[in-house]
Design an enzyme around this catalytic site. Structure first.
Site, short mmCIF file in Angstrom:
data_model
loop_
_atom_site.label_atom_id
_atom_site.label_comp_id
_atom_site.label_asym_id
_atom_site.label_seq_id
_atom_site.Cartn_x
_atom_site.Cartn_y
_atom_site.Cartn_z
N GLY A 174 0.89 -1.13 0.08
CA GLY A 174 0.05 0.07 0.00
C GLY A 174 0.76 1.12 0.08
CD GLN A 195 3.52 5.67 2.61
OE1 GLN A 195 2.56 5.21 2.18
NE2 GLN A 195 4.62 4.85 2.99
CB CYS A 210 5.88 1.84 6.91
SG CYS A 210 5.37 3.25 6.15
CG LEU A 211 6.55 0.85 0.77
CD1 LEU A 211 5.93 1.18 -0.73
CD2 LEU A 211 7.71 -0.07 0.44
CG HIS A 221 0.48 0.73 7.32
ND1 HIS A 221 1.37 0.18 7.99
CD2 HIS A 221 0.70 1.59 6.32
CE1 HIS A 221 2.39 0.76 7.53
NE2 HIS A 221 2.34 1.62 6.70
CD GLU A 222 -0.73 1.82 3.09
OE1 GLU A 222 -0.24 3.32 2.92
OE2 GLU A 222 0.07 1.22 3.32
CG HIS A 259 0.80 6.30 6.10
ND1 HIS A 259 2.04 6.93 6.50
CD2 HIS A 259 0.82 5.07 5.43
CE1 HIS A 259 2.89 5.84 6.44
NE2 HIS A 259 2.37 4.60 5.81
NI NI Z 1 3.19 3.06 5.48
#
Ligand code: NI
Length: 163
Positions: free
Chosen positions: A46, A51, A90-91, A132-133, A136
């Site tokens: 995701g 981000q 997480c990226l 999670h997303e 953000h």
């Molecule tokens: Ni993330």
């Protein structure tokens, strides 16, 4: 189609609250396409707009089973009482892993790229990705809610990184 730069670690943009998308424009659609490309390239499940430096309530998610899911102005409207505990990464936080507790099943209401409202329910990895997303979009990163952040030794032991 473009690969966007993913903001990392202590970047203050990751801590901002995103604004609703009031009007879906060609730029919104380009952003959705670019976010999907960027997520695929980075090998993530995701990606949320903050981000990539855009403070709008936009998310893309793709698991092996779900196919590409585009969410505009998403809201969690239902969560199961039963929970799942497991790894989360997480990226934007490369090299880190944590253990989180998330609902096993989550239902999200959002708009698609045509502006139409829809509801989608996901379990296991998809439910975790929804939580999670969407976090953000409110400047919340998973270490804020993790039960435990793994040490380097634990990551090696669990096979998440090479020793
Ligand atoms: Ni993330």
């Amino acid at each position: 189609m473009a690969i966007l730069n993913i903001l990392k670690d202590e970047d203050p943009t990751l801590r901002k609250i995103c604004r609703r998308v009031e009007e879906i424009t060609p730029r919104t659609l380009t952003l959705l396409d670019d976010m999907a490309d960027t997520m695929h390239k980075a090998g993530g499940v995701g990606l949320a707009a903050p981000q990539v430096g855009i403070l709008r309530r936009i998310v893309v998610i793709e698991t092996d089973e779900s196919g590409l899911i585009e969410l505009i102005n998403p809201q969690i409207i239902k969560t199961s009482d039963d929970m799942q505990e497991g790894y989360e990464g997480c990226l934007s936080l490369p090299g880190k892993w944590g253990i989180t507790s998330r609902p096993m099943t989550v239902t999200v209401r959002a708009q698609n790229r045509k502006g139409e409202f829809f509801e989608i329910t996901g379990s296991e990895l998809l439910a975790k990705a929804f939580c999670h997303e969407l976090d953000h979009l409110d400047g919340i990163l998973y270490p804020d809610v993790a039960l435990h952040m793994l040490t380097r030794e634990e990551m090696i032991e669990d096979g998440l990184i090479d020793g």
